[in-house]
Design a protein around this motif. Structure first.
Motif, PDB file in Angstrom:
ATOM      1  N   MET A   3       0.811  -1.223   0.000  1.00 26.57           N
ATOM      2  CA  MET A   3       0.000   0.000   0.000  1.00 26.57           C
ATOM      3  C   MET A   3       0.840   1.267   0.000  1.00 26.57           C
ATOM      4  O   MET A   3       0.377   2.306   0.437  1.00 26.57           O
ATOM      5  N   GLY A   4       2.080   1.259  -0.454  1.00 28.25           N
ATOM      6  CA  GLY A   4       2.881   2.467  -0.464  1.00 28.25           C
ATOM      7  C   GLY A   4       3.197   2.971   0.927  1.00 28.25           C
ATOM      8  O   GLY A   4       3.231   4.182   1.141  1.00 28.25           O
ATOM      9  N   LEU A   5       3.423   2.063   1.904  1.00 26.31           N
ATOM     10  CA  LEU A   5       3.731   2.466   3.271  1.00 26.31           C
ATOM     11  C   LEU A   5       5.224   2.674   3.445  1.00 26.31           C
ATOM     12  O   LEU A   5       6.038   1.919   2.911  1.00 26.31           O
ATOM     13  N   GLN A   6       5.571   3.692   4.225  1.00 25.81           N
ATOM     14  CA  GLN A   6       6.954   3.968   4.571  1.00 25.81           C
ATOM     15  C   GLN A   6       6.988   4.432   6.022  1.00 25.81           C
ATOM     16  O   GLN A   6       6.140   5.221   6.444  1.00 25.81           O
ATOM     17  N   ILE A   7       7.970   3.935   6.776  1.00 24.17           N
ATOM     18  CA  ILE A   7       8.140   4.360   8.161  1.00 24.17           C
ATOM     19  C   ILE A   7       9.497   5.038   8.277  1.00 24.17           C
ATOM     20  O   ILE A   7      10.504   4.487   7.829  1.00 24.17           O
ATOM     21  N   ILE A   8       9.482   6.225   8.873  1.00 25.41           N
ATOM     22  CA  ILE A   8      10.732   6.962   9.076  1.00 25.41           C
ATOM     23  C   ILE A   8      10.896   7.288  10.557  1.00 25.41           C
ATOM     24  O   ILE A   8       9.929   7.264  11.324  1.00 25.41           O
ATOM     25  N   GLU A   9      12.123   7.605  10.930  1.00 29.00           N
ATOM     26  CA  GLU A   9      12.408   8.078  12.281  1.00 29.00           C
ATOM     27  C   GLU A   9      11.913   9.517  12.378  1.00 29.00           C
ATOM     28  O   GLU A   9      12.270  10.358  11.544  1.00 29.00           O
ATOM     29  N   GLY A  63       0.176   7.746  10.689  1.00 26.45           N
ATOM     30  CA  GLY A  63       0.287   7.065  11.971  1.00 26.45           C
ATOM     31  C   GLY A  63       1.630   7.335  12.618  1.00 26.45           C
ATOM     32  O   GLY A  63       2.571   7.792  11.958  1.00 26.45           O
ATOM     33  N   MET A  64       1.678   7.070  13.921  1.00 24.14           N
ATOM     34  CA  MET A  64       2.915   7.284  14.654  1.00 24.14           C
ATOM     35  C   MET A  64       2.980   6.353  15.855  1.00 24.14           C
ATOM     36  O   MET A  64       1.956   5.890  16.338  1.00 24.14           O
ATOM     37  N   ALA A  65       4.204   6.073  16.273  1.00 21.77           N
ATOM     38  CA  ALA A  65       4.425   5.280  17.477  1.00 21.77           C
ATOM     39  C   ALA A  65       5.635   5.839  18.196  1.00 21.77           C
ATOM     40  O   ALA A  65       6.584   6.305  17.563  1.00 21.77           O
ATOM     41  N   MET A  66       5.579   5.804  19.517  1.00 20.03           N
ATOM     42  CA  MET A  66       6.696   6.287  20.326  1.00 20.03           C
ATOM     43  C   MET A  66       6.981   5.252  21.405  1.00 20.03           C
ATOM     44  O   MET A  66       6.068   4.793  22.094  1.00 20.03           O
ATOM     45  N   TRP A  67       8.238   4.889  21.508  1.00 15.82           N
ATOM     46  CA  TRP A  67       8.714   3.881  22.450  1.00 15.82           C
ATOM     47  C   TRP A  67       9.803   4.498  23.318  1.00 15.82           C
ATOM     48  O   TRP A  67      10.537   5.360  22.863  1.00 15.82           O
ATOM     49  N   ARG A  68       9.955   3.988  24.537  1.00 20.57           N
ATOM     50  CA  ARG A  68      11.077   4.397  25.395  1.00 20.57           C
ATOM     51  C   ARG A  68      11.752   3.132  25.891  1.00 20.57           C
ATOM     52  O   ARG A  68      11.099   2.269  26.488  1.00 20.57           O
ATOM     53  N   ALA A  69      13.054   3.032  25.643  1.00 16.39           N
ATOM     54  CA  ALA A  69      13.831   1.862  26.055  1.00 16.39           C
ATOM     55  C   ALA A  69      14.842   2.253  27.122  1.00 16.39           C
ATOM     56  O   ALA A  69      15.503   3.293  27.016  1.00 16.39           O
ATOM     57  N   VAL A  70      14.933   1.421  28.147  1.00 15.32           N
ATOM     58  CA  VAL A  70      15.931   1.567  29.199  1.00 15.32           C
ATOM     59  C   VAL A  70      16.452   0.169  29.497  1.00 15.32           C
ATOM     60  O   VAL A  70      15.671  -0.727  29.847  1.00 15.32           O
ATOM     61  N   ALA A  71      17.762  -0.008  29.309  1.00 21.21           N
ATOM     62  CA  ALA A  71      18.407  -1.320  29.509  1.00 21.21           C
ATOM     63  C   ALA A  71      17.700  -2.355  28.629  1.00 21.21           C
ATOM     64  O   ALA A  71      17.578  -2.140  27.427  1.00 21.21           O
ATOM     65  N   ASP A  97       7.291  -2.859  13.409  1.00 18.16           N
ATOM     66  CA  ASP A  97       8.478  -2.053  13.151  1.00 18.16           C
ATOM     67  C   ASP A  97       9.209  -1.752  14.463  1.00 18.16           C
ATOM     68  O   ASP A  97      10.422  -1.954  14.580  1.00 18.16           O
ATOM     69  N   GLY A  98       8.469  -1.285  15.448  1.00 14.00           N
ATOM     70  CA  GLY A  98       9.079  -0.963  16.739  1.00 14.00           C
ATOM     71  C   GLY A  98       9.653  -2.181  17.431  1.00 14.00           C
ATOM     72  O   GLY A  98      10.764  -2.133  17.977  1.00 14.00           O
ATOM     73  N   LEU A  99       8.915  -3.291  17.417  1.00 15.23           N
ATOM     74  CA  LEU A  99       9.408  -4.512  18.062  1.00 15.23           C
ATOM     75  C   LEU A  99      10.694  -5.002  17.409  1.00 15.23           C
ATOM     76  O   LEU A  99      11.611  -5.455  18.097  1.00 15.23           O
ATOM     77  N   GLU A 100      10.770  -4.891  16.096  1.00 24.39           N
ATOM     78  CA  GLU A 100      11.969  -5.322  15.376  1.00 24.39           C
ATOM     79  C   GLU A 100      13.172  -4.453  15.761  1.00 24.39           C
ATOM     80  O   GLU A 100      14.270  -4.967  16.017  1.00 24.39           O
TER      81      GLU A 100
END
Length: 168
Positions: A3-9, A63-71, A97-100
């Motif tokens: 579907m012409g999807l692209q995910i960027i930072e 769409g958007m997703a935001m994750w925070r990683a610590v250790a 995408d985020g899980l990967e």
């Protein structure tokens, strides 16, 4: 991606777009809680360990997703798709995408909160292997009412990938 999807930072330069997405994706506060303010998004964008992804379909932010990683742990802070893009696999695309990316950063466990009445989101998370591990009472304010949230978690190494994901 289909579907012409692209995910960027996403960066601070994307703040106006992220703000519009937040306002529109979380307009139904009965199932999502209130949208984040632009100031809250900006504050998170500047924090160490925060990963923000912006999904485009045919060149338009949707769409958007935001994750925070610590250790070795991470939290899905927010994920949302515009209402006219729901039910088309975009939320799943952002989630995977985020899980990967997190798996590649040695994150082992991912947590999230989701409104107990947001069946669509709960089903999305369960299909990826998230399980409910707790409940936060009155977590989301929804007008004059409040909504509880499930706390869900996933051990990335135990997630079952579909054959299509395994072949990427």
């Amino acid at each position: 991606m289909a579907m012409g999807l692209q995910i960027i930072e996403a960066t601070m330069a994307h703040l106006p777009v992220l703000d519009v997405l937040q306002q529109q994706a979380f307009a139904d506060q009965q199932t999502s809680g209130p949208p984040w303010t632009e100031a809250a998004i900006a504050g998170m964008l500047g924090m160490p360990g925060v990963l923000t992804r912006l999904l485009h379909r045919d060149g338009q932010a949707c769409g958007m997703a935001m994750w925070r990683a610590v250790a070795d742990e991470a939290e899905l802070l927010t994920i949302g798709v515009l209402p006219n893009g729901r039910g088309q696999g975009m939320g799943r695309t952002l989630l995977l995408d985020g899980l990967e990316i997190l798996a590649g950063c040695a994150v082992e466990t991912v947590f999230l909160e989701v409104a107990v009445n947001n069946r669509t989101a709960i089903q999305l998370y369960e299909k990826q292997g998230f399980t409910t591990v707790g409940r936060r009472r009155n977590y989301y304010g929804a007008g004059a009412a409040t909504v509880d949230a499930h706390v869900m978690s996933l051990r990335i190494s135990e997630r079952k990938q579909s054959p299509a994901e395994q072949n990427r």
